[in-house]
Scaffold this motif. Structure first.
Motif, PDB file in Angstrom:
ATOM      1  N   UNK A  43       0.830  -1.196   0.000  1.00 55.81           N
ATOM      2  CA  UNK A  43       0.000   0.000   0.000  1.00 55.81           C
ATOM      3  C   UNK A  43       0.867   1.249   0.000  1.00 55.81           C
ATOM      4  N   UNK A  44       0.307   2.405  -0.388  1.00 55.74           N
ATOM      5  CA  UNK A  44       1.070   3.658  -0.366  1.00 55.74           C
ATOM      6  C   UNK A  44       1.647   3.922   1.010  1.00 55.74           C
ATOM      7  N   UNK A  54       3.034   6.877  -3.673  1.00 52.85           N
ATOM      8  CA  UNK A  54       2.790   5.693  -4.478  1.00 52.85           C
ATOM      9  C   UNK A  54       4.087   4.973  -4.789  1.00 52.85           C
ATOM     10  N   UNK A  55       4.052   3.633  -4.776  1.00 46.19           N
ATOM     11  CA  UNK A  55       5.218   2.848  -5.180  1.00 46.19           C
ATOM     12  C   UNK A  55       5.424   2.934  -6.685  1.00 46.19           C
ATOM     13  N   UNK A  67       2.601  10.108  -8.070  1.00 46.95           N
ATOM     14  CA  UNK A  67       2.845  10.992  -6.932  1.00 46.95           C
ATOM     15  C   UNK A  67       3.954  11.983  -7.261  1.00 46.95           C
ATOM     16  N   UNK A  68       5.053  11.474  -7.819  1.00 44.21           N
ATOM     17  CA  UNK A  68       6.179  12.339  -8.166  1.00 44.21           C
ATOM     18  C   UNK A  68       6.094  12.867  -9.596  1.00 44.21           C
ATOM     19  N   UNK A  69       5.057  12.460 -10.302  1.00 42.47           N
ATOM     20  CA  UNK A  69       4.798  12.931 -11.675  1.00 42.47           C
ATOM     21  C   UNK A  69       6.002  12.673 -12.578  1.00 42.47           C
ATOM     22  N   UNK A 116      11.526   6.855   6.325  1.00 44.57           N
ATOM     23  CA  UNK A 116      11.415   8.046   5.490  1.00 44.57           C
ATOM     24  C   UNK A 116      11.783   7.788   4.031  1.00 44.57           C
ATOM     25  N   UNK A 117      12.219   6.580   3.736  1.00 44.48           N
ATOM     26  CA  UNK A 117      12.677   6.266   2.390  1.00 44.48           C
ATOM     27  C   UNK A 117      11.787   5.216   1.741  1.00 44.48           C
ATOM     28  N   UNK A 118      11.475   5.418   0.480  1.00 41.53           N
ATOM     29  CA  UNK A 118      10.693   4.456  -0.291  1.00 41.53           C
ATOM     30  C   UNK A 118      11.581   3.920  -1.411  1.00 41.53           C
ATOM     31  N   UNK A 119      11.820   2.630  -1.423  1.00 41.38           N
ATOM     32  CA  UNK A 119      12.629   1.967  -2.453  1.00 41.38           C
ATOM     33  C   UNK A 119      11.687   1.701  -3.624  1.00 41.38           C
ATOM     34  N   UNK A 120      11.642   2.626  -4.580  1.00 41.42           N
ATOM     35  CA  UNK A 120      10.612   2.618  -5.613  1.00 41.42           C
ATOM     36  C   UNK A 120      10.829   1.576  -6.697  1.00 41.42           C
ATOM     37  N   UNK A 121      12.069   1.397  -7.135  1.00 41.13           N
ATOM     38  CA  UNK A 121      12.314   0.484  -8.246  1.00 41.13           C
ATOM     39  C   UNK A 121      13.738  -0.026  -8.197  1.00 41.13           C
ATOM     40  N   UNK A 122      13.915  -1.293  -8.566  1.00 46.33           N
ATOM     41  CA  UNK A 122      15.239  -1.879  -8.679  1.00 46.33           C
ATOM     42  C   UNK A 122      15.238  -2.807  -9.890  1.00 46.33           C
ATOM     43  N   UNK A 123      16.187  -2.598 -10.797  1.00 46.65           N
ATOM     44  CA  UNK A 123      16.314  -3.480 -11.960  1.00 46.65           C
ATOM     45  C   UNK A 123      17.776  -3.881 -12.111  1.00 46.65           C
ATOM     46  N   UNK A 124      18.000  -5.090 -12.585  1.00 42.41           N
ATOM     47  CA  UNK A 124      19.361  -5.591 -12.769  1.00 42.41           C
ATOM     48  C   UNK A 124      19.518  -6.171 -14.168  1.00 42.41           C
ATOM     49  N   UNK A 125      20.759  -6.219 -14.624  1.00 36.38           N
ATOM     50  CA  UNK A 125      21.043  -6.729 -15.968  1.00 36.38           C
ATOM     51  C   UNK A 125      20.645  -8.196 -16.084  1.00 36.38           C
ATOM     52  N   UNK A 126      20.900  -8.956 -15.011  1.00 33.61           N
ATOM     53  CA  UNK A 126      20.550 -10.374 -14.994  1.00 33.61           C
ATOM     54  C   UNK A 126      19.600 -10.658 -13.832  1.00 33.61           C
ATOM     55  N   UNK A 127      18.912 -11.769 -13.926  1.00 31.06           N
ATOM     56  CA  UNK A 127      18.078 -12.229 -12.827  1.00 31.06           C
ATOM     57  C   UNK A 127      18.972 -12.435 -11.601  1.00 31.06           C
ATOM     58  N   UNK A 128      18.612 -11.854 -10.466  1.00 27.38           N
ATOM     59  CA  UNK A 128      19.441 -11.971  -9.270  1.00 27.38           C
ATOM     60  C   UNK A 128      19.575 -13.408  -8.787  1.00 27.38           C
ATOM     61  N   UNK A 129      18.584 -14.242  -9.114  1.00 28.48           N
ATOM     62  CA  UNK A 129      18.637 -15.626  -8.635  1.00 28.48           C
ATOM     63  C   UNK A 129      19.512 -16.512  -9.508  1.00 28.48           C
ATOM     64  N   UNK A 130      19.900 -16.024 -10.701  1.00 30.14           N
ATOM     65  CA  UNK A 130      20.703 -16.866 -11.585  1.00 30.14           C
ATOM     66  C   UNK A 130      21.585 -16.035 -12.506  1.00 30.14           C
ATOM     67  N   UNK A 131      22.503 -15.234 -11.951  1.00 29.08           N
ATOM     68  CA  UNK A 131      23.406 -14.455 -12.813  1.00 29.08           C
ATOM     69  C   UNK A 131      24.447 -15.366 -13.456  1.00 29.08           C
ATOM     70  N   UNK A 132      25.000 -14.979 -14.594  1.00 34.88           N
ATOM     71  CA  UNK A 132      26.058 -15.786 -15.219  1.00 34.88           C
ATOM     72  C   UNK A 132      27.246 -15.936 -14.260  1.00 34.88           C
TER      73      UNK A 132
END
Length: 242
Positions: A43-44, A54-55, A67-69, A116-132
């Motif tokens: 939830x927000x 908003x996440x 929220x942050x437009x 006070x911090x919202x971790x809005x987005x995280x992306x990685x080059x490879x899947x974290x569960x199975x990186x090369x």
């Protein structure tokens, strides 16, 4: 002031946990071709009396936060982490902080800062569960931290304080050039390049920060291979504010 930016420092350090040699997060991920999801799945978030933050949402490779437009495109083919995985990354960063030379008061204050911090987005080059095997997994995060605007008025102020906070962690975070100003989506951002050292591991980082609506917005990118920088640069070029 050291308490103020503790969470964002933790989040920045957690990017190094994308290196398979340090940690493997086993949370669920979203890959290209799957149905759109709310990347927050929560939830927000809001302090009492404030408008909920908003996440945001990730749809077809485009992240949007009303929220942050703001909206921007994520790197093609990269993998987005859900909230459970982002929390695992934060825990890795928290451990780095707790192993540092901060006082008990500073370490206790970190928990309040996390609210006070919202971790809005995280992306990685490879899947974290199975990186090369043997490959560093370039990681990009987008965060927002509620701040006292009377103290921190610009993204440059924010990055400067963040570097000061770094001194109390067990990692070493060093600027590799001066903090500069860049226009992103017609908004002024402070940008910085840095080197993060955790034990024997060394990664390069890029930060873009601005102050908006009482929050500091931060893009943080960790990488080893210079060829991955283009993905970050393309994301920054795609940023749009309403």
């Amino acid at each position: 002031m050291k308490r103020l930016l503790a969470t964002t420092l933790i989040s920045a350090l957690a990017l190094a946990a994308a290196d398979g040699a340090r940690a493997q997060a086993g949370g669920r991920t979203q890959t290209k071709g799957q149905a759109p999801v709310n990347v927050g799945r929560l939830p927000p978030v809001a302090a009492q009396g404030e408008v909920p933050v908003s996440q945001g949402r990730l749809e077809g490779g485009t992240y949007t936060n009303d929220f942050f437009r703001i909206s921007f495109s994520t790197p093609r083919g990269w993998v987005a982490q859900d909230m459970a995985t982002r929390q695992a990354l934060l825990e890795s960063g928290k451990k780095i902080f707790e192993e540092g030379k901060g006082t008990a008061k500073e370490k206790t204050g970190m928990e309040a800062s996390m609210q006070r911090t919202v971790f809005l987005l995280s992306v990685s080059k490879y899947d974290l569960s199975a990186p090369p095997p043997g490959a560093f997994n370039a990681q990009l995060s987008f965060l927002a931290e509620r701040i006292p605007t009377a103290v921190i008025k610009t993204g440059g102020d924010y990055l400067t304080q963040m570097m000061r906070v770094a001194k109390i962690s067990s990692a070493t975070l060093e600027l590799t050039g001066p903090i500069r100003t860049e226009r992103v989506g017609r908004v002024s951002f402070a940008a910085a390049d840095a080197k993060l050292t955790i034990g024997a591991s060394v990664v390069a980082q890029k930060y873009f920060a601005t102050v908006r609506d009482g929050y500091a917005l931060l893009f943080a990118f960790s990488y080893v291979d210079e060829t991955d920088v283009q993905a970050f640069e393309e994301l920054i070029k795609s940023v749009r504010f309403k």
